[in-house]
Design a protein around this motif. Structure first.
Motif, PDB file in Angstrom:
ATOM      1  N   THR A  66       0.816  -1.208   0.000  1.00 30.22           N
ATOM      2  CA  THR A  66       0.000   0.000   0.000  1.00 30.22           C
ATOM      3  C   THR A  66       0.854   1.265   0.000  1.00 30.22           C
ATOM      4  OG1 THR A  66      -0.249  -0.437   2.377  1.00 30.22           O
ATOM      5  CG2 THR A  66      -2.136  -0.916   0.971  1.00 30.22           C
ATOM      6  N   CYS A  67       1.921   1.303   0.793  1.00 28.86           N
ATOM      7  CA  CYS A  67       2.777   2.497   0.837  1.00 28.86           C
ATOM      8  C   CYS A  67       3.446   2.741  -0.511  1.00 28.86           C
ATOM      9  CB  CYS A  67       3.837   2.365   1.928  1.00 28.86           C
ATOM     10  SG  CYS A  67       3.200   2.596   3.609  1.00 28.86           S
ATOM     11  N   ASP A  68       4.036   1.696  -1.068  1.00 24.98           N
ATOM     12  CA  ASP A  68       4.700   1.840  -2.358  1.00 24.98           C
ATOM     13  C   ASP A  68       3.693   2.206  -3.452  1.00 24.98           C
ATOM     14  OD1 ASP A  68       7.085   1.408  -4.184  1.00 24.98           O
ATOM     15  OD2 ASP A  68       5.669  -0.039  -5.018  1.00 24.98           O
ATOM     16  N   THR A  79      -7.478   0.268  12.542  1.00 23.88           N
ATOM     17  CA  THR A  79      -6.044   0.061  12.329  1.00 23.88           C
ATOM     18  C   THR A  79      -5.752  -1.018  11.283  1.00 23.88           C
ATOM     19  OG1 THR A  79      -5.649   0.736  14.613  1.00 23.88           O
ATOM     20  CG2 THR A  79      -3.833  -0.340  13.463  1.00 23.88           C
ATOM     21  N   THR A  80      -6.219  -2.234  11.504  1.00 23.75           N
ATOM     22  CA  THR A  80      -5.872  -3.322  10.579  1.00 23.75           C
ATOM     23  C   THR A  80      -7.111  -4.042  10.060  1.00 23.75           C
ATOM     24  OG1 THR A  80      -5.685  -5.083  12.248  1.00 23.75           O
ATOM     25  CG2 THR A  80      -3.727  -3.706  11.870  1.00 23.75           C
ATOM     26  N   TRP A  81      -6.950  -4.653   8.905  1.00 27.05           N
ATOM     27  CA  TRP A  81      -8.035  -5.424   8.289  1.00 27.05           C
ATOM     28  C   TRP A  81      -8.119  -6.816   8.894  1.00 27.05           C
ATOM     29  CZ3 TRP A  81     -12.316  -4.730   5.875  1.00 27.05           C
ATOM     30  CH2 TRP A  81     -12.892  -5.742   5.090  1.00 27.05           C
ATOM     31  N   THR A 100      -0.531  -0.434   6.389  1.00 28.36           N
ATOM     32  CA  THR A 100      -0.622  -1.752   5.764  1.00 28.36           C
ATOM     33  C   THR A 100      -2.049  -2.156   5.403  1.00 28.36           C
ATOM     34  OG1 THR A 100      -0.779  -2.724   7.972  1.00 28.36           O
ATOM     35  CG2 THR A 100       1.422  -2.614   6.970  1.00 28.36           C
ATOM     36  N   ASN A 101      -3.034  -1.397   5.837  1.00 26.90           N
ATOM     37  CA  ASN A 101      -4.429  -1.808   5.722  1.00 26.90           C
ATOM     38  C   ASN A 101      -4.941  -1.636   4.292  1.00 26.90           C
ATOM     39  OD1 ASN A 101      -7.236  -2.175   5.994  1.00 26.90           O
ATOM     40  ND2 ASN A 101      -7.228  -1.351   8.065  1.00 26.90           N
ATOM     41  N   PRO A 102      -5.431  -2.700   3.658  1.00 26.87           N
ATOM     42  CA  PRO A 102      -5.890  -2.599   2.266  1.00 26.87           C
ATOM     43  C   PRO A 102      -7.133  -1.750   2.073  1.00 26.87           C
ATOM     44  CG  PRO A 102      -6.375  -4.771   3.149  1.00 26.87           C
ATOM     45  CD  PRO A 102      -5.499  -4.088   4.159  1.00 26.87           C
TER      46      PRO A 102
END
Length: 304
Positions: free
Chosen positions: A23-25, A223-225, A274-276
């Motif tokens: 996701t960041c890239d 925060t996270t999936w 990192t979360n999609p």
């Protein structure tokens, strides 16, 4: 009552400065349809001029520049920030206090005694600020006892304890207690409408259920999936639950929890890099949308 989202990402922001995960890239390169976000913080006002800052993220300077209402330009040196409320002592929620050191008055800070202890010991920001603007500390009780802030008329704040740990640098990291992490009900006493703000939420306990049931707006941990997202992405080993966050997908996840409150506007905030769900046209975002839930982004304003 206005609630303005200054930052909607978890610690490190999005894209995170040193991360090249998918996701960041993808965001950095433009390969993915994803919007950059700063680290989580909100501001609350009854008149649009005077604000309570809820958490002071490391991105506070850029957040003020992006939200001119927080700098109303009434005097030669001015700010719309009347006070700061801290929900915990985590680095991504308190480091911005150092950016406010140039205040021309002592900085009013509302937080629990546990948070104050951390910020005068393991991470002594309060002590440092005494060499600059100074701090006026107001204790808040982690039991739902309401308080008001002078100059923020018609708004009541009701903090309550969430199950969590103090930050890694805290002297009482291994001995968690009420006050280490708070949820916050923000109530317009004129209209009766209220919001729940809980960017760090790992366990759905009775006070959380009560607050969600009463809320017109739920701003809650996104925060996270998945619980094992950090290891899936190759950037860590801890589960979301071990970090004090409830994952969103699957049985017992945040989307399932929020499904019980269809009459509230439900918004995920504090979204990890990192979360999609950060991918605007991704499958995970579509699932969130289908559940009637929104994903916060910087600059959103809610009126209650």
């Amino acid at each position: 009552m206005k609630i303005r989202i200054l930052g909607s990402a978890a610690g490190g922001g999005f894209p995170q400065w040193n991360c090249n995960c998918e996701t960041c890239d993808g965001c950095r390169s433009g390969r993915l349809n994803a919007i950059p976000r700063s680290q989580s913080s909100i501001a609350v006002s009854s008149n649009g001029l005077d604000w309570v800052l809820i958490n002071a993220s490391p991105d506070i300077r850029s957040q003020i520049l992006a939200n001119p209402e927080l700098q109303p330009n009434r005097h030669l040196r001015d700010t719309g920030i009347k006070a700061v409320f801290l929900m915990d002592a985590q680095i991504d929620h308190v480091t911005g206090l150092l950016m406010l050191r140039e205040s021309k008055v002592r900085l009013p800070i509302y937080c629990s005694a546990r948070v104050k202890s951390d910020l005068t010991s393991g991470f002594p920001i309060f002590n440092i600020l005494e060499h600059y603007c100074g701090v006026d500390w107001f204790e808040v009780k982690p039991d739902g006892t309401p308080f008001t802030v002078p100059g923020i008329d018609g708004i009541q704040f009701e903090p309550f304890a969430l199950t969590s740990k103090a930050p890694p640098y805290s002297p009482h990291r291994a001995a968690p207690a009420p006050g280490d992490n708070l949820g916050l009900v923000i109530r317009n006493v004129v209209t009766g409408k209220c919001a729940l703000y809980a960017p760090g939420l790992g366990v759905i306990e009775p006070p959380v259920e009560k607050a969600m049931r009463e809320a017109d707006l739920i701003l809650v941990d996104g925060t996270t999936w998945t619980d094992d997202e950090m290891s899936r992405r190759g950037v860590g080993k801890k589960l979301a639950r071990e970090m004090g966050h409830l994952y969103q997908s699957g049985a017992g996840g945040m989307l399932e929890v929020l499904s019980a409150y269809p009459n509230a506007r439900r918004v995920l905030i504090h979204i990890n890099n990192t979360n999609p769900i950060l991918i605007e046209d991704g499958a995970e975002r579509a699932e969130v949308r289908a559940a009637g839930v929104e994903v916060a982004q910087d600059g959103l304003v809610f009126e209650l």
